[in-house]
Design an enzyme around this catalytic site. Sequence first.
Site, PDB file in Angstrom:
ATOM      1  N   GLY A   1       0.820  -1.219   0.000  1.00  0.00           N
ATOM      2  CA  GLY A   1       0.000   0.000   0.000  1.00  0.00           C
ATOM      3  C   GLY A   1       0.843   1.254   0.000  1.00  0.00           C
TER       4      GLY A   1
ATOM      5  N   ARG B   1       3.951   6.090   1.747  1.00  0.00           N
ATOM      6  CA  ARG B   1       4.524   7.442   1.786  1.00  0.00           C
ATOM      7  C   ARG B   1       3.996   8.290   0.637  1.00  0.00           C
ATOM      8  NH1 ARG B   1      10.298   6.541  -1.188  1.00  0.00           N
ATOM      9  NH2 ARG B   1       9.708   4.555  -2.080  1.00  0.00           N
TER      10      ARG B   1
ATOM     11  N   ASP C   1       8.573   6.278   7.797  1.00  0.00           N
ATOM     12  CA  ASP C   1       8.216   7.631   8.228  1.00  0.00           C
ATOM     13  C   ASP C   1       7.289   8.351   7.247  1.00  0.00           C
ATOM     14  OD1 ASP C   1       9.919   8.086   6.138  1.00  0.00           O
ATOM     15  OD2 ASP C   1      11.441   9.156   7.301  1.00  0.00           O
ATOM     16  N   GLY C   2       7.008   7.696   6.108  1.00  0.00           N
ATOM     17  CA  GLY C   2       6.116   8.325   5.133  1.00  0.00           C
ATOM     18  C   GLY C   2       6.757   9.459   4.352  1.00  0.00           C
TER      19      GLY C   2
ATOM     20  N   ARG D   1       3.550  13.648  -8.221  1.00  0.00           N
ATOM     21  CA  ARG D   1       3.625  12.682  -9.310  1.00  0.00           C
ATOM     22  C   ARG D   1       2.290  12.648 -10.052  1.00  0.00           C
ATOM     23  NH1 ARG D   1       5.918   6.725  -8.070  1.00  0.00           N
ATOM     24  NH2 ARG D   1       4.056   6.537  -6.778  1.00  0.00           N
TER      25      ARG D   1
ATOM     26  N   ARG E   1      -1.662  -0.957  -9.901  1.00  0.00           N
ATOM     27  CA  ARG E   1      -0.523  -1.843 -10.184  1.00  0.00           C
ATOM     28  C   ARG E   1      -0.983  -3.290 -10.294  1.00  0.00           C
ATOM     29  NH1 ARG E   1       3.237   1.349  -6.772  1.00  0.00           N
ATOM     30  NH2 ARG E   1       2.086   3.260  -6.426  1.00  0.00           N
TER      31      ARG E   1
ATOM     32  N   ASP F   1       4.383  -4.751  -7.420  1.00  0.00           N
ATOM     33  CA  ASP F   1       3.758  -3.508  -6.944  1.00  0.00           C
ATOM     34  C   ASP F   1       4.326  -2.300  -7.679  1.00  0.00           C
ATOM     35  OD1 ASP F   1       6.026  -4.470  -5.315  1.00  0.00           O
ATOM     36  OD2 ASP F   1       5.892  -2.504  -4.367  1.00  0.00           O
ATOM     37  N   ASN F   2       5.369  -2.505  -8.452  1.00  0.00           N
ATOM     38  CA  ASN F   2       5.956  -1.403  -9.211  1.00  0.00           C
ATOM     39  C   ASN F   2       5.726  -1.575 -10.711  1.00  0.00           C
ATOM     40  OD1 ASN F   2       6.881  -0.244  -6.850  1.00  0.00           O
ATOM     41  ND2 ASN F   2       8.882  -1.231  -6.972  1.00  0.00           N
TER      42      ASN F   2
HETATM   43  P1  AMP Z   1       9.045   0.807  -3.019  1.00  0.00           P
HETATM   44  O1  AMP Z   1      10.232  -0.035  -2.794  1.00  0.00           O
HETATM   45  O2  AMP Z   1       9.368   2.248  -3.106  1.00  0.00           O
HETATM   46  O3  AMP Z   1       8.220   0.334  -4.171  1.00  0.00           O
HETATM   47  O4  AMP Z   1       8.148   0.667  -1.712  1.00  0.00           O
HETATM   48  C1  AMP Z   1       7.705  -0.554  -1.213  1.00  0.00           C
HETATM   49  C2  AMP Z   1       6.723  -0.348  -0.071  1.00  0.00           C
HETATM   50  O5  AMP Z   1       7.354   0.330   1.018  1.00  0.00           O
HETATM   51  C3  AMP Z   1       5.502   0.490  -0.422  1.00  0.00           C
HETATM   52  O6  AMP Z   1       4.419  -0.016   0.293  1.00  0.00           O
HETATM   53  C4  AMP Z   1       5.883   1.852   0.084  1.00  0.00           C
HETATM   54  O7  AMP Z   1       4.770   2.657   0.348  1.00  0.00           O
HETATM   55  C5  AMP Z   1       6.634   1.510   1.353  1.00  0.00           C
HETATM   56  N1  AMP Z   1       7.568   2.566   1.750  1.00  0.00           N
HETATM   57  C6  AMP Z   1       8.738   2.880   1.141  1.00  0.00           C
HETATM   58  N2  AMP Z   1       9.333   3.915   1.766  1.00  0.00           N
HETATM   59  C7  AMP Z   1       8.552   4.259   2.805  1.00  0.00           C
HETATM   60  C8  AMP Z   1       8.644   5.246   3.839  1.00  0.00           C
HETATM   61  N3  AMP Z   1       9.666   6.094   3.921  1.00  0.00           N
HETATM   62  N4  AMP Z   1       7.633   5.310   4.723  1.00  0.00           N
HETATM   63  C9  AMP Z   1       6.598   4.461   4.650  1.00  0.00           C
HETATM   64  N5  AMP Z   1       6.458   3.508   3.729  1.00  0.00           N
HETATM   65  C10 AMP Z   1       7.421   3.405   2.795  1.00  0.00           C
HETATM   66 MG    MG Z   2       6.669   1.039  -5.129  1.00  0.00          MG
END
Ligand code: AMP
Ligand code: MG
Length: 465
Positions: A85, A88, A120-121, A171, A178, A243-244
């Site tokens: 989900g 951030r 931390d979002g 964005r 996805r 998810d990407n």
């Molecule tokens: P990503 O690797 O960027 O595709 O992220 C994978 C998952 O980690 C997704 O659910 C993102 O929302 C979550 N995520 C990545 N970075 C953060 C962050 N700094 N704070 C909260 N969730 C994160």
């Molecule tokens: Mg992602």
Amino acid sequence: MFQFDNSYARLPRSFYAAVMPTPVSQPRLLALNHDLAARLGLDAGRLETPDGVAVLAGNAVPRGAEPLAQAYAGHQFGGFVPQLGDGRAVLLGEITAPDGARFDIQLKGAGQTPFSRRGDGRAWLGPVLREYLVSEFMAAMSVPTTRALAAVATGETVWRETALPGAVLTRVAASHIRVGTFQYFAVRDDRASLKALTDHVIARHYPQADGPLALLDAVVAAQAETIAAWMALGFIHGVMNTDNMAISGETIDYGPCAFMDAYHPQTVFSSIDRQGRYAWANQPQIAVWNLAQFATCLIPLMGEEGPAVEAATESVHRFAPLYQAAWLRRFGDKLGIEGEPNRPLIERLLTLMAEGRADFTRVFAGLASGAARAEFSDPRGFDEWARDWRALSPDTGRMAGANPVRIPRNHRIEQAIEAALAGDMAPFERLSQALVRPCEARPEWDDLSDAPLPAEIVHHTFCGT
Ligand code: AMP
Ligand code: MG
């Protein structure tokens, strides 16, 4: 400011969590994409005012927005995670451009959501500027991609082993749906939601599709085009987790992505990709793997199981010929030649490039002028190849639009980020200007076409987190 019409927010509550962006202490506009604002029918002047920047930072929610975090699951490096989900990112809502196209407006780095787990979002300046530069270059090269409307500094500190300045990226995407969005409902055996999601996606992205199988066909075809476009630019996504992978076919999630300088098909940059799962040459196979996961989600909606599995399998298998055709067209454009019989000639060049670790971008950009020869330490093989190629009377006009003279080279991105960390946005702005005219040679930008010096070579890229 925005004329929102939020179709995703009208989907069942299981699809998302309503959540406001978390305000930041001192928002400051770092970059605003005037071309994109115009394309979306937005008033760039207004977005630059304090009221506009407050929206881009998440400090003010514009009228009509229905901020939410989307639920999704995903396979990360092959391992399934039933709940990821938007941890951030906050979707403000959807707008319609003057040409009728619908776009998500999302704030990435907008604070915690119910999906943040321990995160931390937030986002820091580096990945925000990186995504801005790379996604806008991709758009300039007509690669399907999410876009970057704005980057805002938050005035707050983000901790990533060390203290870094926070930032928010606005964005823009056809949607943020996805493969993992489908997996979220499939793993919960939630047929009703799967059906609602399928109907939503068909209406929004593939209105000509008459059901889940036609949707699968359409996504397979879209991804074959997108991946071929990546390959033709020497682009390595780096985290092709399910998810990407966007259902729209747009390139999404510019984390540890990178473009090759010296060519080798097994190139990997991402520091977390230890097995080389997402190496350049593996990307088409990984796309098929991801599409098979997508197909698995749709099968329950496709009637009797046996025939459904068969039809879905056939659909996913069509990726290979579609990709091969797109690859041939893309590399044919790069060499100004056409047709299946020329495939071995293209492959011969790539083999020579790999053997000589020639610079991917400079070879193609230098073919018409003859400058490519200098990219090979031992040019004999290349000379022989070039004779055969010239004998085909290549169309250099077609080549010019397919071979960028500038790409977002890792060392240049890092230099722009370093400068921005020291408060100097000039290198970012210069790079940004040069990258949206990637095929136009200009003396004042010549240095941006250079390959990195040995000391400048970037060996690893890091996730956006
Ligand atoms: P990503 O690797 O960027 O595709 O992220 C994978 C998952 O980690 C997704 O659910 C993102 O929302 C979550 N995520 C990545 N970075 C953060 C962050 N700094 N704070 C909260 N969730 C994160
Ligand atoms: Mg992602």
